[in-house]
Design a protein around this motif. Structure first.
Motif, short mmCIF file in Angstrom:
data_model
loop_
_atom_site.label_atom_id
_atom_site.label_comp_id
_atom_site.label_asym_id
_atom_site.label_seq_id
_atom_site.Cartn_x
_atom_site.Cartn_y
_atom_site.Cartn_z
N PHE A 77 -12.71 2.23 -1.92
CA PHE A 77 -11.76 1.34 -1.24
C PHE A 77 -11.68 1.84 0.20
N ASP A 78 -11.84 0.95 1.15
CA ASP A 78 -11.92 1.37 2.54
C ASP A 78 -11.08 0.46 3.43
N GLY A 79 -10.29 1.07 4.29
CA GLY A 79 -9.45 0.29 5.19
C GLY A 79 -9.84 0.41 6.64
N THR A 80 -11.03 0.94 6.92
CA THR A 80 -11.45 1.12 8.31
C THR A 80 -12.05 -0.14 8.91
N ARG A 81 -12.34 -1.13 8.06
CA ARG A 81 -12.93 -2.40 8.50
C ARG A 81 -14.28 -2.20 9.20
N THR A 82 -15.02 -1.20 8.76
CA THR A 82 -16.32 -0.92 9.36
C THR A 82 -17.47 -1.19 8.40
N ILE A 83 -17.17 -1.59 7.16
CA ILE A 83 -18.21 -1.79 6.15
C ILE A 83 -18.55 -3.27 6.07
N GLU A 84 -19.80 -3.60 6.32
CA GLU A 84 -20.24 -4.99 6.28
C GLU A 84 -20.21 -5.52 4.85
N GLY A 85 -19.70 -6.72 4.67
CA GLY A 85 -19.66 -7.34 3.36
C GLY A 85 -18.54 -6.85 2.46
N TYR A 86 -17.60 -6.10 3.03
CA TYR A 86 -16.48 -5.58 2.23
C TYR A 86 -15.63 -6.74 1.72
N LYS A 87 -15.26 -6.69 0.45
CA LYS A 87 -14.55 -7.79 -0.20
C LYS A 87 -13.11 -7.40 -0.51
N ASP A 92 -3.13 -8.97 1.76
CA ASP A 92 -2.85 -7.73 2.46
C ASP A 92 -4.08 -6.83 2.33
N HIS A 93 -4.76 -6.60 3.42
CA HIS A 93 -6.04 -5.89 3.37
C HIS A 93 -5.91 -4.38 3.38
N SER A 94 -4.74 -3.86 3.09
CA SER A 94 -4.57 -2.41 3.06
C SER A 94 -5.17 -1.83 1.79
N VAL A 95 -5.60 -0.57 1.87
CA VAL A 95 -6.14 0.12 0.70
C VAL A 95 -5.06 0.23 -0.38
N LYS A 96 -3.84 0.47 0.03
CA LYS A 96 -2.73 0.59 -0.92
C LYS A 96 -2.57 -0.68 -1.75
N SER A 97 -2.65 -1.84 -1.10
CA SER A 97 -2.52 -3.12 -1.79
C SER A 97 -3.71 -3.38 -2.71
N GLU A 98 -4.91 -3.08 -2.23
CA GLU A 98 -6.11 -3.30 -3.04
C GLU A 98 -6.12 -2.40 -4.27
N LEU A 99 -5.64 -1.18 -4.11
CA LEU A 99 -5.53 -0.28 -5.25
C LEU A 99 -4.55 -0.81 -6.29
N GLU A 100 -3.45 -1.37 -5.83
CA GLU A 100 -2.44 -1.92 -6.74
C GLU A 100 -3.03 -3.06 -7.57
N ILE A 101 -3.79 -3.94 -6.93
CA ILE A 101 -4.42 -5.04 -7.65
C ILE A 101 -5.41 -4.50 -8.68
N PHE A 102 -6.20 -3.52 -8.28
CA PHE A 102 -7.18 -2.93 -9.18
C PHE A 102 -6.50 -2.27 -10.38
N MET A 103 -5.44 -1.51 -10.13
CA MET A 103 -4.75 -0.81 -11.21
C MET A 103 -4.09 -1.80 -12.17
N ASN A 104 -3.54 -2.89 -11.65
CA ASN A 104 -2.93 -3.90 -12.51
C ASN A 104 -3.96 -4.55 -13.43
N THR A 105 -5.20 -4.60 -12.97
CA THR A 105 -6.26 -5.22 -13.77
C THR A 105 -6.79 -4.29 -14.84
#
Length: 235
Positions: A77-87, A92-105
């Protein structure tokens, strides 16, 4: 890449039943891994009893069972916005938010079923029904306020087969039950017998059960009965 040259992301579908019919009402579902792993690992284990008698130099391992297959995926999970094709899966594009979605799943308990979700990991045509068995999160980069900016996730998913399907598979493979097979072109009775009983010496009994006077030429399309055989009575 798919047939149109588009990058295919790893998807994780969440279900509320062990037969993978009722999708969970969480959103989004499925989720996408933000970055595809460079590779994945499938782990197959055979459980053996390797007890060694006193004074013996070697062992004669006994088969105990086959453990469920494991699938291991490492990604970030990366929040630097430097990775091409990052989904991203959320607004909310924060790592914290993306982790929460992943953990809920994959990890958190679903109150409707009182357990975490049943999962299907999909990468193109590859489908893996499973549950999460292990998750390690390694935080490697942070914002000045302490929020995570990069997290490496190491996941292990355990293959899951519903009880009813597992029993059905075992029954279909069991030599202690009657099997019916349709003869195909090129089939040989001795090889068909060996496939079911793991022993071609029962071929004469199979021939007798089907009223065959010869088992060298069997007409394709004919259905043959392979009766239950108690191997213990043959010993």
């Amino acid at each position: 890449m798919d047939d149109n040259g588009q990058l295919v992301k790893v998807l994780i579908h969440a279900y509320e039943d062990e037969e993978f019919r009722n999708k969970s009402g969480i959103s989004p579902n499925p989720i996408s891994l933000p970055v595809n792993p460079e590779s994945f690992t499938q782990n197959f284990k055979v459980e053996l009893n390797q007890q060694q008698g006193q004074g013996n130099q070697g062992t004669n391992p006994d088969y105990k069972g086959t453990k469920p297959e494991e699938l291991k995926l490492d990604f970030i999970f990366d929040g630097t916005r430097t990775i091409e094709g990052y989904k991203y899966n959320g607004d909310d594009h924060s790592v914290k938010s993306e982790l929460e979605i992943f953990m809920n799943t994959v990890y958190n308990m679903n109150g409707e079923i009182h357990r975490p979700h049943f999962l299907q990991v999909q990468w193109g045509n590859f489908m893996f029904p499973c549950i999460l068995s292990n998750l390690d999160l390694n935080y490697t980069l942070f914002k000045p306020n302490g929020d995570p900016l990069r997290v490496k996730a190491s996941t292990t998913f355990l293959n899951y087969v519903a009880q009813r399907e597992r029993v059905a598979r075992e029954r279909r493979r069991s030599p202690d039950l009657t099997h019916v097979r349709q003869v195909k072109s090129g089939d040989r009775l001795d090889l068909m017998t060996h496939k079911i009983y793991k022993d071609s010496n029962y071929v004469t009994r199979v021939a007798k059960a089907n009223g065959l006077t010869t088992f060298r030429k069997i007409k394709p399309g004919r259905e043959l009965v392979f009766p239950p055989i108690d191997k213990r009575s043959q010993e």
